[in-house]
Write an enzyme that holds these catalytic residues in place. Sequence first.
Site, PDB file in Angstrom:
ATOM      1  N   ALA A 193      13.878  19.276   0.480  1.00 56.12           N
ATOM      2  CA  ALA A 193      12.801  18.990  -0.465  1.00 56.12           C
ATOM      3  C   ALA A 193      13.289  18.321  -1.748  1.00 56.12           C
ATOM      4  CB  ALA A 193      12.057  20.283  -0.808  1.00 56.12           C
ATOM      5  N   THR A 239      11.875  15.236  -4.992  1.00 52.22           N
ATOM      6  CA  THR A 239      11.367  15.714  -6.280  1.00 52.22           C
ATOM      7  C   THR A 239      11.243  14.585  -7.303  1.00 52.22           C
ATOM      8  OG1 THR A 239      13.609  16.389  -6.901  1.00 52.22           O
ATOM      9  CG2 THR A 239      12.162  18.088  -6.012  1.00 52.22           C
ATOM     10  N   ILE A 265       8.306  16.675   5.054  1.00 48.91           N
ATOM     11  CA  ILE A 265       7.148  16.283   5.856  1.00 48.91           C
ATOM     12  C   ILE A 265       6.372  15.141   5.205  1.00 48.91           C
ATOM     13  CG2 ILE A 265       6.913  18.583   6.887  1.00 48.91           C
ATOM     14  CD1 ILE A 265       4.695  19.186   4.864  1.00 48.91           C
ATOM     15  N   ASP A 266       6.961  14.513   4.170  1.00 51.06           N
ATOM     16  CA  ASP A 266       6.211  13.560   3.350  1.00 51.06           C
ATOM     17  C   ASP A 266       6.243  12.118   3.837  1.00 51.06           C
ATOM     18  OD1 ASP A 266       8.799  12.573   2.429  1.00 51.06           O
ATOM     19  OD2 ASP A 266       8.826  14.249   1.012  1.00 51.06           O
ATOM     20  N   HIS A 310      10.600  19.404  10.513  1.00 50.70           N
ATOM     21  CA  HIS A 310       9.397  20.191  10.231  1.00 50.70           C
ATOM     22  C   HIS A 310       8.105  19.392  10.396  1.00 50.70           C
ATOM     23  CE1 HIS A 310      12.200  22.906   7.644  1.00 50.70           C
ATOM     24  NE2 HIS A 310      12.227  23.235   8.912  1.00 50.70           N
ATOM     25  N   CYS A 312      -6.035  17.246  17.011  1.00 53.15           N
ATOM     26  CA  CYS A 312      -7.128  18.157  17.293  1.00 53.15           C
ATOM     27  C   CYS A 312      -6.623  19.258  18.210  1.00 53.15           C
ATOM     28  CB  CYS A 312      -8.288  17.407  17.956  1.00 53.15           C
ATOM     29  SG  CYS A 312      -9.588  18.500  18.561  1.00 53.15           S
ATOM     30  N   CYS A 345     -12.578  17.565  14.444  1.00 52.01           N
ATOM     31  CA  CYS A 345     -12.504  16.399  15.315  1.00 52.01           C
ATOM     32  C   CYS A 345     -13.908  15.839  15.539  1.00 52.01           C
ATOM     33  CB  CYS A 345     -11.881  16.791  16.649  1.00 52.01           C
ATOM     34  SG  CYS A 345     -11.906  15.489  17.907  1.00 52.01           S
ATOM     35  N   CYS A 362     -14.801  16.486  19.560  1.00 57.63           N
ATOM     36  CA  CYS A 362     -15.050  17.796  20.184  1.00 57.63           C
ATOM     37  C   CYS A 362     -15.272  18.908  19.168  1.00 57.63           C
ATOM     38  CB  CYS A 362     -13.894  18.154  21.119  1.00 57.63           C
ATOM     39  SG  CYS A 362     -12.383  18.654  20.243  1.00 57.63           S
ATOM     40  N   SER A 371      18.689  23.638  -0.298  1.00 54.42           N
ATOM     41  CA  SER A 371      19.360  24.886  -0.657  1.00 54.42           C
ATOM     42  C   SER A 371      20.192  25.427   0.496  1.00 54.42           C
ATOM     43  CB  SER A 371      18.324  25.942  -1.066  1.00 54.42           C
ATOM     44  OG  SER A 371      17.449  26.232   0.019  1.00 54.42           O
TER      45      SER A 371
END
Length: 247
Positions: A23, A27, A106-107, A122, A130, A152, A155, A194
């Site tokens: 992460a 930053t 995850i960005d 991750h 969906c 969704c 559905c 970390s």
Amino acid sequence: MRKTETLASWIEQSNNIVFFGGAGTSTESGIPDFRSAAGLYQTEQHSPYPPEVMLSRSFFVKMPEIFFDFYRGKMLHPDAKPNGCHRLLAKLEAQGKLKAVVTQNIDGLHQMAGSKEVLELHGSVHRNYCMGCRRFFELEKVMASKHLVPRCPYCQGIIKPDVVLYEEALDQHVLISSMDRIAHADLLIIGGTSLTVNPAAELVSYFRGSRSVLLNLDPTPYDSKAGLIINDKIGDVMEEVGQLLRI
């Protein structure tokens, strides 16, 4: 010799570099990390539920409204841009020196900077599916949803972010590929993590090379094993290294 000069020299001498990041890599792009003094887990105190609980699979299933309220407000940063670290890694890959980025983030900023070989341990906020019909949707669909819990249009199933929540297993293909890339690297650069979250943090133990670099503001469990430690902002450090390499 300054530490940045040493890192630049090691990069010049290497042809199979792997970057392992967390992460802290993002930053400086305006995305908060989790465990630092100013991180999300330390500052998010107004909710009766800790962030680790709200980001769990069981909480997502039981309380999707609260999950998405937290997720949209704290985990999505659609205006964030790559910083000096993301940009240098993409340039090193284009030169053929960097073989892979292994990230806990995850960005999607590595891809935005131009990196192609990105192993996302991750998952990614940019992929959403969906839970009913398994169709995939872009981040914009989640952001633009008129309902707190995105549904969704085909559905009416819940659209779940393709991110690994607590209580969920990592993708085994991504995990094994990450192990292999790290094991064969001649230079491992570890940045903005970390190294306390397993199994991701354990991946650095697969490195068999002689040169590893740790770029992190705070001490980590890996400090005694790293050949070079730079405790400074990773974006600034990599920006300077890029200038030294003239790329």
